[in-house]
Design a protein around this motif. Structure first.
Motif, PDB file in Angstrom:
ATOM      1  N   THR A  97       7.566   9.589   3.349  1.00  0.00           N
ATOM      2  CA  THR A  97       6.474   8.831   2.721  1.00  0.00           C
ATOM      3  C   THR A  97       6.581   7.360   3.096  1.00  0.00           C
ATOM      4  O   THR A  97       5.579   6.704   3.402  1.00  0.00           O
ATOM      5  CB  THR A  97       6.511   8.988   1.185  1.00  0.00           C
ATOM      6  OG1 THR A  97       6.449  10.380   0.868  1.00  0.00           O
ATOM      7  CG2 THR A  97       5.348   8.285   0.521  1.00  0.00           C
ATOM      8  N   GLY A 137      -0.082   8.288  -4.680  1.00  0.00           N
ATOM      9  CA  GLY A 137      -1.025   8.311  -5.797  1.00  0.00           C
ATOM     10  C   GLY A 137      -1.006   6.975  -6.534  1.00  0.00           C
ATOM     11  O   GLY A 137      -0.216   6.084  -6.210  1.00  0.00           O
ATOM     12  N   LEU A 138      -1.858   6.868  -7.547  1.00  0.00           N
ATOM     13  CA  LEU A 138      -1.972   5.606  -8.283  1.00  0.00           C
ATOM     14  C   LEU A 138      -0.651   5.213  -8.942  1.00  0.00           C
ATOM     15  O   LEU A 138      -0.214   4.071  -8.856  1.00  0.00           O
ATOM     16  CB  LEU A 138      -3.082   5.718  -9.342  1.00  0.00           C
ATOM     17  CG  LEU A 138      -3.292   4.467 -10.207  1.00  0.00           C
ATOM     18  CD1 LEU A 138      -3.674   3.271  -9.347  1.00  0.00           C
ATOM     19  CD2 LEU A 138      -4.359   4.717 -11.272  1.00  0.00           C
ATOM     20  N   LYS A 139       0.020   6.181  -9.584  1.00  0.00           N
ATOM     21  CA  LYS A 139       1.277   5.859 -10.287  1.00  0.00           C
ATOM     22  C   LYS A 139       2.353   5.375  -9.318  1.00  0.00           C
ATOM     23  O   LYS A 139       3.091   4.433  -9.612  1.00  0.00           O
ATOM     24  CB  LYS A 139       1.776   7.079 -11.068  1.00  0.00           C
ATOM     25  CG  LYS A 139       1.002   7.293 -12.365  1.00  0.00           C
ATOM     26  CD  LYS A 139       1.598   8.390 -13.202  1.00  0.00           C
ATOM     27  CE  LYS A 139       0.838   8.522 -14.520  1.00  0.00           C
ATOM     28  NZ  LYS A 139       1.268   9.695 -15.291  1.00  0.00           N
ATOM     29  N   THR A 140       2.436   6.035  -8.161  1.00  0.00           N
ATOM     30  CA  THR A 140       3.436   5.625  -7.171  1.00  0.00           C
ATOM     31  C   THR A 140       3.105   4.237  -6.630  1.00  0.00           C
ATOM     32  O   THR A 140       3.990   3.398  -6.450  1.00  0.00           O
ATOM     33  CB  THR A 140       3.515   6.637  -6.006  1.00  0.00           C
ATOM     34  OG1 THR A 140       3.742   7.948  -6.555  1.00  0.00           O
ATOM     35  CG2 THR A 140       4.639   6.309  -5.048  1.00  0.00           C
ATOM     36  N   LYS A 169      -2.608   2.742  -2.311  1.00  0.00           N
ATOM     37  CA  LYS A 169      -3.049   4.104  -2.649  1.00  0.00           C
ATOM     38  C   LYS A 169      -3.829   4.752  -1.503  1.00  0.00           C
ATOM     39  O   LYS A 169      -3.972   5.972  -1.450  1.00  0.00           O
ATOM     40  CB  LYS A 169      -3.919   4.058  -3.918  1.00  0.00           C
ATOM     41  CG  LYS A 169      -4.027   5.385  -4.651  1.00  0.00           C
ATOM     42  CD  LYS A 169      -4.568   5.181  -6.051  1.00  0.00           C
ATOM     43  CE  LYS A 169      -6.042   4.817  -6.049  1.00  0.00           C
ATOM     44  NZ  LYS A 169      -6.920   5.963  -5.753  1.00  0.00           N
ATOM     45  N   LYS A 206      -1.865   8.142   2.757  1.00  0.00           N
ATOM     46  CA  LYS A 206      -1.775   9.575   2.460  1.00  0.00           C
ATOM     47  C   LYS A 206      -0.471   9.878   1.711  1.00  0.00           C
ATOM     48  O   LYS A 206       0.601   9.470   2.133  1.00  0.00           O
ATOM     49  CB  LYS A 206      -1.817  10.363   3.771  1.00  0.00           C
ATOM     50  CG  LYS A 206      -1.732  11.854   3.623  1.00  0.00           C
ATOM     51  CD  LYS A 206      -3.052  12.419   3.157  1.00  0.00           C
ATOM     52  CE  LYS A 206      -2.957  13.945   3.062  1.00  0.00           C
ATOM     53  NZ  LYS A 206      -4.154  14.516   2.446  1.00  0.00           N
TER      54      LYS A 206
END
Length: 200
Positions: A84, A116-119, A110, A113
């Protein structure tokens, strides 16, 4: 621990560089930023991050120490693994990433790919103070200067890179072809960057 590998660049794709030194060929996973920096070179020096897991021993290579530092910061964030982090550094330049973190631009982070929003929020909260100390902006070259004719070589390299990053070949090929039709002279790294933003 391997600090860096210096030698002859024998093979290069947007996701992998093979460096031969002392009769041994080392395969290093790379980001698009590093690909752009070493493209066309004969002898290279890549700074190394070793990811040792039970099922694999992976070497990640970086053209600049600062990019490796950013990579290490990213994987220190809960929920962000090595692949990632490489995806983030392939989708955004180091300066874009630092700007996004320092200005709290969740939307930009965000857009990568797999994030997500939280990450994205966690990356901003965890790394905002740390990147200030890096002073990274403008230090790493972004984007290649080599343009390639529209042929199967560019298409195949781009699809191969996306497949190595974990995407299915069929949708990758479809997106790559669309990008090449719109941008006939786009180099491989640009095609892959654009594809990363479009593949669902």
């Amino acid at each position: 621990m391997i600090e860096y590998i210096k030698g002859e660049l024998t093979e290069l794709s947007p996701a992998l560089a093979t460096i031969e030194t002392g009769g041994v060929g080392y395969g290093l996973s790379i980001s698009l930023n590093t690909y752009s920096a070493i493209q066309g070179k004969h002898d290279v020096k890549l700074y190394v991050y070793e990811a040792i897991r039970e099922d694999a021993h992976v070497l990640y290579g970086f053209a600049a120490k600062k990019e490796r530092e950013l990579f290490e910061l990213l994987i220190s964030v809960s929920g962000v693994g090595a692949n990632t982090a490489r995806m983030v550094l392939s989708s955004l330049s180091p300066s874009e990433l630092c700007d996004s973190i320092s200005t709290g631009n969740e939307r930009m982070i965000k857009s990568v790919k797999g994030i997500g929003l939280k990450t994205a929020q966690r990356i901003i909260v965890d790394l905002r103070d740390k990147i200030v100390a890096l002073g990274i902006t403008g230090e790493i070259p972004v984007g290649g200067t080599v343009t390639a004719p529209v042929d199967n070589k560019v298409k195949d390299e781009a699809v191969g890179a996306l497949t190595m990053l974990g995407f299915a070949p069929a949708p990758s090929q479809k997106v790559v072809l669309q990008i090449l039709e719109a941008n006939p002279d786009a180099p491989v790294e640009m095609v892959v960057k654009l594809a990363l933003k479009q593949i669902k």
